[in-house]
Design a protein around this motif. Structure first.
Motif, PDB file in Angstrom:
ATOM      1  N   ARG A 386       0.836  -1.193   0.000  1.00  0.00           N
ATOM      2  CA  ARG A 386       0.000   0.000   0.000  1.00  0.00           C
ATOM      3  C   ARG A 386       0.873   1.246   0.000  1.00  0.00           C
ATOM      4  N   LEU A 387       0.458   2.238  -0.751  1.00  0.00           N
ATOM      5  CA  LEU A 387       1.094   3.541  -0.732  1.00  0.00           C
ATOM      6  C   LEU A 387       0.064   4.583  -0.311  1.00  0.00           C
ATOM      7  N   ALA A 388       0.415   5.407   0.659  1.00  0.00           N
ATOM      8  CA  ALA A 388      -0.477   6.475   1.126  1.00  0.00           C
ATOM      9  C   ALA A 388       0.389   7.605   1.669  1.00  0.00           C
ATOM     10  N   PRO A 389       1.115   8.298   0.797  1.00  0.00           N
ATOM     11  CA  PRO A 389       1.998   9.364   1.265  1.00  0.00           C
ATOM     12  C   PRO A 389       1.207  10.550   1.807  1.00  0.00           C
ATOM     13  N   PRO A 390       1.826  11.392   2.620  1.00  0.00           N
ATOM     14  CA  PRO A 390       1.158  12.624   3.024  1.00  0.00           C
ATOM     15  C   PRO A 390       0.697  13.410   1.795  1.00  0.00           C
ATOM     16  N   LEU A 391      -0.389  14.130   1.919  1.00  0.00           N
ATOM     17  CA  LEU A 391      -0.966  14.830   0.780  1.00  0.00           C
ATOM     18  C   LEU A 391      -0.087  15.984   0.304  1.00  0.00           C
ATOM     19  N   VAL A 392       0.926  16.341   1.082  1.00  0.00           N
ATOM     20  CA  VAL A 392       1.850  17.408   0.691  1.00  0.00           C
ATOM     21  C   VAL A 392       2.991  16.892  -0.176  1.00  0.00           C
ATOM     22  N   VAL A 393       3.030  15.611  -0.463  1.00  0.00           N
ATOM     23  CA  VAL A 393       4.124  15.043  -1.258  1.00  0.00           C
ATOM     24  C   VAL A 393       4.194  15.731  -2.622  1.00  0.00           C
ATOM     25  N   SER A 394       5.412  15.984  -3.091  1.00  0.00           N
ATOM     26  CA  SER A 394       5.570  16.656  -4.379  1.00  0.00           C
ATOM     27  C   SER A 394       5.468  15.660  -5.525  1.00  0.00           C
ATOM     28  N   ALA A 395       5.187  16.173  -6.712  1.00  0.00           N
ATOM     29  CA  ALA A 395       5.132  15.321  -7.898  1.00  0.00           C
ATOM     30  C   ALA A 395       6.485  14.669  -8.149  1.00  0.00           C
ATOM     31  N   ALA A 396       7.566  15.428  -7.957  1.00  0.00           N
ATOM     32  CA  ALA A 396       8.903  14.880  -8.184  1.00  0.00           C
ATOM     33  C   ALA A 396       9.204  13.743  -7.216  1.00  0.00           C
ATOM     34  N   ASP A 397       8.785  13.896  -5.957  1.00  0.00           N
ATOM     35  CA  ASP A 397       9.018  12.831  -4.976  1.00  0.00           C
ATOM     36  C   ASP A 397       8.215  11.583  -5.307  1.00  0.00           C
ATOM     37  N   LEU A 398       6.984  11.768  -5.778  1.00  0.00           N
ATOM     38  CA  LEU A 398       6.174  10.620  -6.185  1.00  0.00           C
ATOM     39  C   LEU A 398       6.826   9.889  -7.353  1.00  0.00           C
ATOM     40  N   ASP A 399       7.279  10.643  -8.322  1.00  0.00           N
ATOM     41  CA  ASP A 399       7.979  10.038  -9.466  1.00  0.00           C
ATOM     42  C   ASP A 399       9.168   9.223  -8.996  1.00  0.00           C
ATOM     43  N   TRP A 400       9.928   9.823  -8.096  1.00  0.00           N
ATOM     44  CA  TRP A 400      11.115   9.138  -7.583  1.00  0.00           C
ATOM     45  C   TRP A 400      10.736   7.851  -6.841  1.00  0.00           C
ATOM     46  N   ALA A 401       9.661   7.897  -6.046  1.00  0.00           N
ATOM     47  CA  ALA A 401       9.232   6.712  -5.309  1.00  0.00           C
ATOM     48  C   ALA A 401       8.850   5.580  -6.258  1.00  0.00           C
ATOM     49  N   VAL A 402       8.111   5.898  -7.311  1.00  0.00           N
ATOM     50  CA  VAL A 402       7.725   4.859  -8.272  1.00  0.00           C
ATOM     51  C   VAL A 402       8.956   4.346  -9.018  1.00  0.00           C
ATOM     52  N   ASP A 403       9.928   5.210  -9.276  1.00  0.00           N
ATOM     53  CA  ASP A 403      11.188   4.752  -9.877  1.00  0.00           C
ATOM     54  C   ASP A 403      11.863   3.709  -8.989  1.00  0.00           C
ATOM     55  N   GLN A 404      11.821   3.930  -7.686  1.00  0.00           N
ATOM     56  CA  GLN A 404      12.437   2.966  -6.760  1.00  0.00           C
ATOM     57  C   GLN A 404      11.682   1.636  -6.767  1.00  0.00           C
ATOM     58  N   LEU A 405      10.346   1.713  -6.851  1.00  0.00           N
ATOM     59  CA  LEU A 405       9.565   0.482  -6.936  1.00  0.00           C
ATOM     60  C   LEU A 405       9.901  -0.269  -8.220  1.00  0.00           C
ATOM     61  N   ALA A 406      10.007   0.458  -9.333  1.00  0.00           N
ATOM     62  CA  ALA A 406      10.357  -0.185 -10.605  1.00  0.00           C
ATOM     63  C   ALA A 406      11.713  -0.854 -10.508  1.00  0.00           C
ATOM     64  N   ALA A 407      12.665  -0.200  -9.828  1.00  0.00           N
ATOM     65  CA  ALA A 407      14.003  -0.782  -9.698  1.00  0.00           C
ATOM     66  C   ALA A 407      13.961  -2.030  -8.827  1.00  0.00           C
ATOM     67  N   VAL A 408      13.168  -2.006  -7.763  1.00  0.00           N
ATOM     68  CA  VAL A 408      13.026  -3.195  -6.912  1.00  0.00           C
ATOM     69  C   VAL A 408      12.443  -4.355  -7.726  1.00  0.00           C
ATOM     70  N   LEU A 409      11.446  -4.072  -8.536  1.00  0.00           N
ATOM     71  CA  LEU A 409      10.823  -5.133  -9.331  1.00  0.00           C
ATOM     72  C   LEU A 409      11.809  -5.711 -10.352  1.00  0.00           C
ATOM     73  N   ARG A 410      12.650  -4.852 -10.920  1.00  0.00           N
ATOM     74  CA  ARG A 410      13.679  -5.358 -11.825  1.00  0.00           C
ATOM     75  C   ARG A 410      14.657  -6.261 -11.076  1.00  0.00           C
ATOM     76  N   ASP A 411      15.012  -5.846  -9.857  1.00  0.00           N
ATOM     77  CA  ASP A 411      15.958  -6.636  -9.067  1.00  0.00           C
ATOM     78  C   ASP A 411      15.407  -8.020  -8.725  1.00  0.00           C
ATOM     79  N   VAL A 412      14.137  -8.059  -8.278  1.00  0.00           N
ATOM     80  CA  VAL A 412      13.577  -9.362  -7.891  1.00  0.00           C
ATOM     81  C   VAL A 412      13.310 -10.228  -9.111  1.00  0.00           C
ATOM     82  N   SER A 413      13.044  -9.598 -10.249  1.00  0.00           N
ATOM     83  CA  SER A 413      12.823 -10.368 -11.474  1.00  0.00           C
ATOM     84  C   SER A 413      14.118 -11.007 -11.957  1.00  0.00           C
ATOM     85  N   ALA A 414      15.235 -10.316 -11.697  1.00  0.00           N
ATOM     86  CA  ALA A 414      16.537 -10.821 -12.146  1.00  0.00           C
ATOM     87  C   ALA A 414      17.135 -11.829 -11.192  1.00  0.00           C
ATOM     88  N   ALA A 415      16.606 -11.857  -9.983  1.00  0.00           N
ATOM     89  CA  ALA A 415      17.218 -12.728  -8.959  1.00  0.00           C
ATOM     90  C   ALA A 415      16.966 -14.195  -9.256  1.00  0.00           C
TER      91      ALA A 415
END
Length: 415
Positions: A386-415
């Protein structure tokens, strides 16, 4: 603007020592991620080791307005220097303005102030039963309440009595009678379960703990219609979904539904103090008589002052608009991950349930890997996060968070 966590070498022993002390002396009713938070501002928190993390849980929506929100801190500080607790044996000068403003925000005329979300649910149940006996004419001791499969309303004995989550229920009986559970999202099944002794339907407009389960758009309007036709109270548990989280003041607003009672909590205390409430009209809440229900801390001056400041923030509509706009960005980014380690995505404003391919990793494993990359999230039901960041989160921070999730998924897919 922060787009990545700043790291320091820190001293891992600080984290280890803090966790060891907690594990030794605090009951093990939680299984936290191995991070020890010491401060926070906006959407970011800092650990005892000096590492910064993007908080994508917001204390289950209790920190909707951000950590250390200056307006809320100012309200709390001002009241701390005056008086913090009187009990309801006396009036205090903060409670009246708070309940008046909260009732107006909800379009109702009366508020029953409590502390925790579970207290609000228990209070709503008591009110519904009293209304059933004193207004509807149900025979004493015969009232029943309809709930939904997959629900999460808290963990008191009465509440877990109608839960189907084994971890919350198993080993805690005997249970409180008087509840019937039907499939969530199925208005026909709900209507069929109602009989002459039914006093209320208790639902989450969006099921949070279940994985951000958004019902069909026709569901809540159909429930409202059934409740009106059958003379049954519609009670909306908006403890997690309410107060801006879904891009509207209440999740019910998304489909134009007004319940008889709102159950509120979490964000109502601004992340500072526990504040909850049952909000409705006098023809329902007015059934309570002095001495029948109470709380030493419910409606205390400090809680009321903070609650009033929360209502003032919501009255502008700014936070609702932020959640709506940022939520659209989050939904688009997460949907693009389907087929790349993600099986399904459900969103409502700044609230997302993400089903990870269970063949790749569990939800806990993904959250642990996200933590290593500076993002804090929470798993539920095996492979869902679940993701539920504070409502003050910036668009750039959200983008960055999803980038980290994408990287985690790549890592577990390669493992």
């Amino acid at each position: 603007m922060d787009t990545a966590p700043s790291l320091t070498d820190g001293a891992p022993s600080l984290t280890a020592a803090a966790i060891e002390r907690e594990e030794a002396h605090a009951a093990h009713n939680y299984h936290p991620l191995p991070i020890v938070v010491e401060s926070g501002e906006g959407a970011w928190v800092t650990s005892v080791d000096g590492r910064r993390y993007l908080d994508c849980l917001a204390a289950y929506s209790a920190v909707n307005f951000g950590h250390s929100n200056p307006d809320l801190l100012d309200a709390a500080r001002a009241q701390l220097g005056r008086i913090t607790l009187t009990s309801r044996a006396f009036h205090n000068d903060q409670l009246g303005p708070f309940v008046e403003s909260l009732a107006a925000l909800a379009g109702k005329d009366m508020v029953l102030p409590m502390n925790t979300g579970a207290e609000a649910v228990e209070s709503g149940i008591k009110v519904a039963r009293a209304w059933g006996y004193r207004v509807k004419g149900v025979a004493d001791g015969m009232a029943n309440i309809i709930v939904a499969d997959g629900n999460f309303h808290g963990r008191t004995i009465s509440i877990v009595s109608f839960s189907d989550d084994p971890s919350a229920r198993d080993g805690f009986g005997p249970f409180t009678p008087g509840f019937r559970s039907v499939p969530y999202g199925d208005a026909a099944a709900l209507e069929a379960a109602i009989d002459e002794n039914t006093v209320a339907v208790l639902l989450e407009p969006i099921q949070g703990e279940a994985g951000i389960i958004v019902p069909p758009e026709s569901y809540l309007p159909a429930v409202r219609e059934v409740c009106t036709a059958k003379n049954v109270l519609m009670i909306a548990d908006e403890i997690q979904s309410g107060l801006g989280r879904t891009g509207s003041t209440f999740a019910c607003d998304r489909v134009g539904v007004v319940p008889d009672l709102y159950l509120l909590g979490k964000a109502l205390g601004g992340g500072i103090v526990p504040v909850s409430a049952v909000v409705g009209n006098a023809d329902i809440l007015g059934v309570l008589r002095p001495g029948e229900h109470g709380s030493t801390f419910g409606g205390n001056p400090l809680a009321a002052a903070v609650g009033s400041a929360v209502v003032a923030l919501l009255e502008t509509g700014d936070f609702q608009r932020l959640a709506d706009a940022r939520g659209a960005l989050l939904a688009a980014r997460l949907t693009a991950l389907i087929g790349h380690g993600v099986v399904a995505v459900r969103t409502a404003g700044l609230w997302a349930g993400i089903d990870i391919d269970p063949a790749l990793a569990s939800g806990r494993e993904v959250c642990e890997r996200l933590m290593e990359r500076g993002v804090l999230a929470k798993d539920t039901h095996g492979s869902t996060i679940r993701l539920a960041p504070p409502l003050v989160v910036s668009a750039a921070d959200l983008d960055w968070a999803v980038d980290q999730l994408a990287a985690v998924l790549r890592d577990v897919s390669a493992a």
